[in-house]
Design a protein around this motif. Sequence first.
Motif, PDB file in Angstrom:
ATOM      1  N   UNK A   1      -9.692  -6.227   0.551  1.00  0.00           N
ATOM      2  CA  UNK A   1     -10.114  -5.495  -0.384  1.00  0.00           C
ATOM      3  C   UNK A   1     -10.523  -4.275  -0.373  1.00  0.00           C
ATOM      4  N   UNK A   2     -11.314  -3.791   0.467  1.00  0.00           N
ATOM      5  CA  UNK A   2     -12.120  -2.318   0.658  1.00  0.00           C
ATOM      6  C   UNK A   2     -11.277  -1.508   1.734  1.00  0.00           C
ATOM      7  N   UNK A   3     -10.159  -1.858   2.818  1.00  0.00           N
ATOM      8  CA  UNK A   3      -9.740  -1.655   3.512  1.00  0.00           C
ATOM      9  C   UNK A   3      -8.405  -1.789   4.235  1.00  0.00           C
ATOM     10  N   UNK A   4      -7.999  -2.526   3.666  1.00  0.00           N
ATOM     11  CA  UNK A   4      -6.626  -3.115   3.588  1.00  0.00           C
ATOM     12  C   UNK A   4      -5.542  -2.170   4.049  1.00  0.00           C
ATOM     13  N   UNK A   5      -5.302  -1.230   3.173  1.00  0.00           N
ATOM     14  CA  UNK A   5      -4.566  -0.165   2.623  1.00  0.00           C
ATOM     15  C   UNK A   5      -4.688   1.277   3.253  1.00  0.00           C
ATOM     16  N   UNK A   6      -5.242   0.792   3.914  1.00  0.00           N
ATOM     17  CA  UNK A   6      -5.142   2.729   4.622  1.00  0.00           C
ATOM     18  C   UNK A   6      -6.611   4.085   3.849  1.00  0.00           C
ATOM     19  N   UNK A   7      -5.863   4.953   3.607  1.00  0.00           N
ATOM     20  CA  UNK A   7      -6.423   5.348   1.879  1.00  0.00           C
ATOM     21  C   UNK A   7      -6.223   5.205   1.602  1.00  0.00           C
ATOM     22  N   UNK A   8      -5.823   4.573   0.985  1.00  0.00           N
ATOM     23  CA  UNK A   8      -5.341   4.140  -0.268  1.00  0.00           C
ATOM     24  C   UNK A   8      -5.761   3.303  -1.102  1.00  0.00           C
ATOM     25  N   UNK A   9      -6.771   2.303  -0.714  1.00  0.00           N
ATOM     26  CA  UNK A   9      -7.470   0.508  -0.646  1.00  0.00           C
ATOM     27  C   UNK A   9      -7.771   0.875  -2.777  1.00  0.00           C
ATOM     28  N   UNK A  10      -8.402   1.996  -2.674  1.00  0.00           N
ATOM     29  CA  UNK A  10      -8.956   2.274  -3.995  1.00  0.00           C
ATOM     30  C   UNK A  10      -7.771   2.126  -4.614  1.00  0.00           C
ATOM     31  N   UNK A  11      -7.473   2.877  -4.670  1.00  0.00           N
ATOM     32  CA  UNK A  11      -5.875   2.933  -6.051  1.00  0.00           C
ATOM     33  C   UNK A  11      -5.024   2.072  -5.738  1.00  0.00           C
ATOM     34  N   UNK A  12      -4.419   0.985  -4.910  1.00  0.00           N
ATOM     35  CA  UNK A  12      -4.094  -0.584  -4.949  1.00  0.00           C
ATOM     36  C   UNK A  12      -5.143  -1.887  -5.573  1.00  0.00           C
ATOM     37  N   UNK A  13      -6.676  -0.845  -5.051  1.00  0.00           N
ATOM     38  CA  UNK A  13      -7.542  -1.772  -6.112  1.00  0.00           C
ATOM     39  C   UNK A  13      -6.660  -1.752  -7.979  1.00  0.00           C
ATOM     40  N   UNK A  14      -7.157  -0.724  -8.008  1.00  0.00           N
ATOM     41  CA  UNK A  14      -6.993  -0.364  -8.946  1.00  0.00           C
ATOM     42  C   UNK A  14      -5.875  -0.129  -9.637  1.00  0.00           C
ATOM     43  N   UNK A  15      -4.642  -0.203  -9.380  1.00  0.00           N
ATOM     44  CA  UNK A  15      -3.071  -0.708  -9.948  1.00  0.00           C
ATOM     45  C   UNK A  15      -2.902  -2.396  -9.436  1.00  0.00           C
ATOM     46  N   UNK A  16      -3.273  -2.692  -8.698  1.00  0.00           N
ATOM     47  CA  UNK A  16      -2.779  -4.174  -8.118  1.00  0.00           C
ATOM     48  C   UNK A  16      -3.690  -5.301  -8.427  1.00  0.00           C
ATOM     49  N   UNK A  17      -5.128  -4.989  -7.589  1.00  0.00           N
ATOM     50  CA  UNK A  17      -6.447  -5.517  -7.603  1.00  0.00           C
ATOM     51  C   UNK A  17      -5.946  -7.435  -6.799  1.00  0.00           C
ATOM     52  N   UNK A  18      -5.640  -6.554  -5.740  1.00  0.00           N
ATOM     53  CA  UNK A  18      -5.631  -7.739  -4.646  1.00  0.00           C
ATOM     54  C   UNK A  18      -5.936  -7.431  -3.367  1.00  0.00           C
ATOM     55  N   UNK A  19      -6.947  -8.368  -3.024  1.00  0.00           N
ATOM     56  CA  UNK A  19      -7.106  -8.328  -1.222  1.00  0.00           C
ATOM     57  C   UNK A  19      -5.555  -7.921  -0.326  1.00  0.00           C
ATOM     58  N   UNK A  20      -5.513  -7.403   0.234  1.00  0.00           N
ATOM     59  CA  UNK A  20      -4.196  -6.810   0.716  1.00  0.00           C
ATOM     60  C   UNK A  20      -3.937  -6.282   2.094  1.00  0.00           C
ATOM     61  N   UNK A  21      -3.299  -5.671   2.524  1.00  0.00           N
ATOM     62  CA  UNK A  21      -2.655  -5.704   3.856  1.00  0.00           C
ATOM     63  C   UNK A  21      -0.869  -4.647   3.847  1.00  0.00           C
ATOM     64  N   UNK A  22      -1.255  -3.705   4.351  1.00  0.00           N
ATOM     65  CA  UNK A  22       0.428  -2.513   4.453  1.00  0.00           C
ATOM     66  C   UNK A  22       0.353  -2.966   5.860  1.00  0.00           C
TER      67      UNK A  22
END
Lengths: 304, 304, 304, 304
Positions: B235-256
Amino acid sequence: MPEQLLLQDAVDKVRSLLGKGKVAGYIPALACVDPNKIGIAVTTIDGQTIGAGDYLEPFSIQSISKVFSLTQALNLYTEEEIWSRVGKEPSGHSFNSLVQVELERGKPRNPFINAGALVIADLLQARLGAPKHHMLEVVRQLSQNTTLAFDKVVADSEYQFSARNASIAYLMKSFGNFNGDVNTVLKSYFHYCALRMNCADLSRAMFYLANRGKTLDGDSLVSPVQTRQLNALLATSGLYDGAGEFAYRVGMPGKSGVGGGIIAIIPGDMSICVWSPELDNNGNSLAGTALLEHLSQQLGRSIF
Amino acid sequence: MPEQLLLQDAVDKVRSLLGKGKVAGYIPALACVDPNKIGIAVTTIDGQTIGAGDYLEPFSIQSISKVFSLTQALNLYTEEEIWSRVGKEPSGHSFNSLVQVELERGKPRNPFINAGALVIADLLQARLGAPKHHMLEVVRQLSQNTTLAFDKVVADSEYQFSARNASIAYLMKSFGNFNGDVNTVLKSYFHYCALRMNCADLSRAMFYLANRGKTLDGDSLVSPVQTRQLNALLATSGLYDGAGEFAYRVGMPGKSGVGGGIIAIIPGDMSICVWSPELDNNGNSLAGTALLEHLSQQLGRSIF
Amino acid sequence: MPEQLLLQDAVDKVRSLLGKGKVAGYIPALACVDPNKIGIAVTTIDGQTIGAGDYLEPFSIQSISKVFSLTQALNLYTEEEIWSRVGKEPSGHSFNSLVQVELERGKPRNPFINAGALVIADLLQARLGAPKHHMLEVVRQLSQNTTLAFDKVVADSEYQFSARNASIAYLMKSFGNFNGDVNTVLKSYFHYCALRMNCADLSRAMFYLANRGKTLDGDSLVSPVQTRQLNALLATSGLYDGAGEFAYRVGMPGKSGVGGGIIAIIPGDMSICVWSPELDNNGNSLAGTALLEHLSQQLGRSIF
Amino acid sequence: MPEQLLLQDAVDKVRSLLGKGKVAGYIPALACVDPNKIGIAVTTIDGQTIGAGDYLEPFSIQSISKVFSLTQALNLYTEEEIWSRVGKEPSGHSFNSLVQVELERGKPRNPFINAGALVIADLLQARLGAPKHHMLEVVRQLSQNTTLAFDKVVADSEYQFSARNASIAYLMKSFGNFNGDVNTVLKSYFHYCALRMNCADLSRAMFYLANRGKTLDGDSLVSPVQTRQLNALLATSGLYDGAGEFAYRVGMPGKSGVGGGIIAIIPGDMSICVWSPELDNNGNSLAGTALLEHLSQQLGRSIF
């Protein structure tokens, strides 16, 4: 175990950590706080508040106020107006660093580091006739405590040692991302930080973040979508440069202040506030974090 | 709306975004992927997998493999052994940056940026006789697909353009935080990245993250606490430098991954995989992120 | 005072500084040098060399070799070919830092920090059949000492601890600014650094920088303009991150090495070499700098 | 060629460069300068001043004033008092960057970047009753021109756009390296920068740097040692982030200003001032640098 006892038990478990952190010392008014305080309050989704330890003793909420500021900005501005001026990403830098603000040309990484909160304060100043008064009214209503007040000694003390924040504000101004008079906005900002509240007040005031945007009074402060977004930002950026560790150990969206308070949210379930003045290396309450970690394990509850 | 249709509807809704991102072009083997692909698969807590779009078409999982690597490391090492060598914080920098690694004296910020994943690969190399083979076995079992294989062309292509990752590995070695032979570890690392899986495979393989650590076979791969911790790190580091935006829009732990795949987890509920090759500025699948956002809204589900 | 006595007197004056610095310890072969050595040699514009102290004792020239490398590159390439790949500015960072190399996309700031010297070594490797042999020949001729040799123990030791330089080379390769095989170029580079010369050798070898490009043999190694340019680069970037202090105290173009040697030039007048193994915080010989400062005051000579 | 003609010839040679740079546009008062101006004046060691082109037209000296400020500080403070607060090294960063000031905890790299000059201005403010008036007196006497004055429009304009410099000053204050009132010091600082002088004035005023510290009047402004030190600092840090290139091409200690002026010194020989408003990427006069380079070649003179 009845809930009240569970909280008391949690406080007892982490009390041994007192003495292992360091009270914030950058202004005299904060440095003189009794370091041995520890308290917790929980407001459950049915609106009941329980607490343990020093949960009725007021403290300086400091950066926890950044949640109230951002929430007000969401009521005054469009998404685009806010997020064009401040980002949503964790910073990877200290909360008061200028390095990234310069490299990224005046746009702070998120609204919870100092630079971002100053941009939000600038937005509030531009639209509100009396932003300090407004903040007080909002927070009194949210916490259902009409006696809440600013600690003038703390606010003045902050202002006397405001060089770093002034530097950040002027840097953003040089990039065109700060419109108001720096001193005026700083004064408002320091007043927000100097709010005195106790754990019970704060857990009640943050109830809307656990309740899809609805306050204890049943008012819709923000929409359910905005509530999710606020919690998402808190989860990724609410704990200074310790958000990852906090998510790892506690697993809740949260926001800390250098006064030793931390608020944390289990969406749909409860809002929590812990307080203990000694801080860890990231500026987050050392015993407070442990208290939340312990509670998370006891409840078997986290967002993950 | 039946679930299958809901997925199909989501795919149709975001298909208009195709053409707005950019396929990863740093190696020829990735650059030639058909940009118009889009798919989604969901494995629900009862173990059923459904999908829509190109969800049965295999792609290069790239950095999604970092989740499998870290999970294996948790099986081979103590917490202390792992977290003394890699941090848990968002980096605030590009995924392949050396700046922070130098300033923080060789300790990468988290296991999902390249530097951190290379440290994890170094750990696996030290304890496993045949780390590539082991990875293949683990992933085949997790996804219940015995035909999974490495894409040798991609792995070789990565190795030919490996200078940046070699630079990162040697920098950590100079600080004493990389023990193995750089070339050997890089080869393993590139093979992990070159796994070919489809959305259905990945949603099944990641099921344990939604199921308190238990795989589709009912085995305990990691403990419930470790599962929460893994989700927190994602949730905090899974989306490169876009983790905040991803949490904001999607709201799930993830990895890209730069192959265009993203996995996302709703703990206790479902594991999801989306795929669409075109990336946004942060290196995350553009249409894939939108697909997850849409799904989150349709389901009214997120962790926040 | 006759010149010989003046040098002896200068050595005596600064001998009290021995014990106040630190011998370079990053490789065993350098760490074991006797820290109490101190010597100076001067080659005057008429070609005479005089010395005092341990001026006939050979030491590892280390980064002083970067002057010879750049000079050879000037003989093999056009200005444009060189300066398109390496800059001419002081770096403001440590000699082995990668931060700036990444931020400035693989182009090192100047040829005297490690990154820049590796680019120069890459250039030499590309045009010379046997770059190590060529270096030996050039330096033997310049110093009129046919017995000069590489210290194989030092070269091998450097290579064993070469991770940092490998990291720098691969980083530049990732930006397309390093063409050769990294290991091959590193081996040559470490040999250049491992040349053993004494103060007399070095003051003679550097004579061309004081003599408008002409060597002791009367050959034109570089043009008068190139000589001025070399001296300019040495003045602004020759002393790691201590070039300003060196200019302030000594006032001569110079180049230091972590073996404790420093060469310095008074254009049109003399080339100087001092040696004392203990280094200051910037990696420059502590007593050696003081010796040059003292000499500059005694002679009333500097370029300023 | 008689010297006067030599200067005229040099001006003619570089006039074709007009149009290739960019006039400083950060304040309106500077942006409106005629870009086609070019001039040069030389004051030789015998005290004679000659010139060519627009050498009698006054311009805004901007950062060239930093030389006068530092010289005054040397008259008011001990070396230790000055150099404990500002360094002597090239910065490797833009002249108005805060990154390095933060990383190096409030101590600017040298007195010629903005941060360093603000510390010097803070020092002057603390010891001088009327620093602006004092500056005017000093500069009038040095240039033997009693009509010199501040350009109030420029000073006011700078003050209106002073956010970046205010940010730098407050950052240093937060580290305890700035004592005065920020606004007061900034006003003085902007007045120093807003001095209007022509090339002849400036070449005369800087004569002491060519003459071992003695002014045209024969007064000892600074000692011969201090003069060497000032020239050394100018050589390594006087041209913003272009000091290496300037040394390489021109080979003289110098100081530039964004008004398009550059002063340069050949110690023992002459002080020079060129002026042409269009700047290169580093903020140094484009045609002015070329003019000095041409002159250096024609005279066969440089310090290297």
